[in-house]
Scaffold this active site. Sequence first.
Site, short mmCIF file in Angstrom:
data_model
loop_
_atom_site.label_atom_id
_atom_site.label_comp_id
_atom_site.label_asym_id
_atom_site.label_seq_id
_atom_site.Cartn_x
_atom_site.Cartn_y
_atom_site.Cartn_z
N ARG A 262 0.82 -1.22 0.00
CA ARG A 262 0.00 0.00 0.00
C ARG A 262 0.85 1.27 0.00
O ARG A 262 0.45 2.31 -0.49
CB ARG A 262 -0.94 -0.01 1.22
CG ARG A 262 -1.80 1.21 1.23
CD ARG A 262 -2.90 1.29 2.28
NE ARG A 262 -2.90 0.40 3.38
CZ ARG A 262 -2.26 0.62 4.54
NH1 ARG A 262 -1.53 1.69 4.71
NH2 ARG A 262 -2.35 -0.26 5.51
N LYS B 17 -6.46 11.65 -17.62
CA LYS B 17 -6.63 12.39 -18.86
C LYS B 17 -5.39 12.27 -19.74
O LYS B 17 -5.25 11.30 -20.45
CB LYS B 17 -6.97 13.85 -18.54
CG LYS B 17 -8.13 14.01 -17.54
CD LYS B 17 -9.47 13.66 -18.13
CE LYS B 17 -10.60 13.48 -17.11
NZ LYS B 17 -10.86 14.59 -16.22
C1 PLP Z 1 -11.42 14.51 -14.92
C2 PLP Z 1 -10.94 15.60 -14.03
C3 PLP Z 1 -10.67 15.36 -12.69
C4 PLP Z 1 -10.97 14.04 -12.02
O1 PLP Z 1 -10.25 12.99 -12.53
P1 PLP Z 1 -10.79 11.48 -12.36
O2 PLP Z 1 -9.59 10.66 -12.65
O3 PLP Z 1 -11.92 11.34 -13.34
O4 PLP Z 1 -11.26 11.33 -10.94
C5 PLP Z 1 -10.15 16.39 -11.94
N1 PLP Z 1 -9.92 17.60 -12.47
C6 PLP Z 1 -10.17 17.87 -13.75
C7 PLP Z 1 -9.88 19.22 -14.28
C8 PLP Z 1 -10.70 16.88 -14.58
O5 PLP Z 1 -10.97 17.18 -15.85
#
Ligand code: PLP
Length: 399
Positions: A67, A217
Amino acid sequence: MRPFSPGRDQMSKRTRKHKDGTRLAHAGRAPARQHGFVNMPIYRGSTVIFPTLASLEAEDQDFSYGRLGTPTVRALEEAICELEGGHRTLLTPSGLSAIATAITAFVACGDEILVSDSVYRPTRRFCDHVLKRLGVKTTFYDPVIGGEIETLITDKTRVVFAESPGSQTFEVQDVPALARAAHAAGAVMILDNTWATPLYFKPFAHGVDVSIQAATKFIVGHADAMLGTITANEQAAPAVTTTHEDLGLCPGPEDVYLGLRGLRSLGVRLERHQRSGLELARWLAERPEVARVMYPVLPSDPGHALWKRDFTGASGLFSIVLKPVPHAKLAAMIDGLNLFGMGYSWGGFESLILPFDPRAYRSATTWRAEGPALRLHVGLEDVDDLKADLEAGFARLAS
Ligand SMILES: *Cc1c(COP(=O)(O)O)cnc(C)c1O
């Protein structure tokens, strides 16, 4: 647990002096330790064996429990940390968990935090639900408030949270001015740096104390894993590290590997996203169906000057506002698109389109739009094909 000290592992020491493009290829790698294999393998594991009682008592191993990190985790942490220019990076299972952990590290019951009104909506939900229940008050501020934020700071303010440019509406924030005001009040400056990535915005050179990314992303980049990163400067690192450990956050080994894998091509992917994004944004700005384009790269955008001052590039994610159209026409436009998929998230190879309406949740600002708003993620496809797909969509809109 022996505290992690950057450089102890020295996996990526040799890339410290290099430029980002080189770092992307080499940071967090040590082939000689992996029988010469180029990539860090996926370490799976919970138990880590200590050779002696003395070793266990001294806590002298680099790794002690699954962890708390594996070599795979450490490799991505080191690489991200180098790119962001921070002191310590920690991984989380999602971007949202990175945000929640970073904020939680600095607040207690009775404290207050300031959060941009154009923040990613689940960040707002975390504040409205969890923080509120724990007795932490959130005040949402106009994203373009700049140094005026000092009028909102009280002796209870612990965190100023920014996201630049903002989700959906892409307001560029004056991060250095926000950070100056935060620091003058002894508060911590946290930034959601997902849109620019550390390639196009260096958070710590602009006064940020803690930078988070939804690595889901652009870092992962292929829409096949969820991942978050928290990077802290030296002062903020202990609080973030302790909170991260206490909350028990550890992403799955496959997902961490996909983060490492995605990182290697981040530079070329972002260049392409940027080039195609700019071309489509310029083209859309000329279309008679489009009322305006929200993309700080365009000189006509209200955030252009700040973007030019602080950023070194842009991703291909922006929004447009259409002139008023009947809902059924909008549906015909979107439903018939062949290349732009409709769905949440972005940063992958394929183009995406998503309608949005911030009226329901913005509280410090009032969203006014001529017609429906659409967010576009310009993917890696040929830009002429993307243009043709949208052009056919505009024909359905007008029919
Ligand atoms: C998608 C996103 C998040 C969250 O990410 P996840 O991996 O989907 O939890 C946070 N901040 C921004 C600007 C995003 O576009």
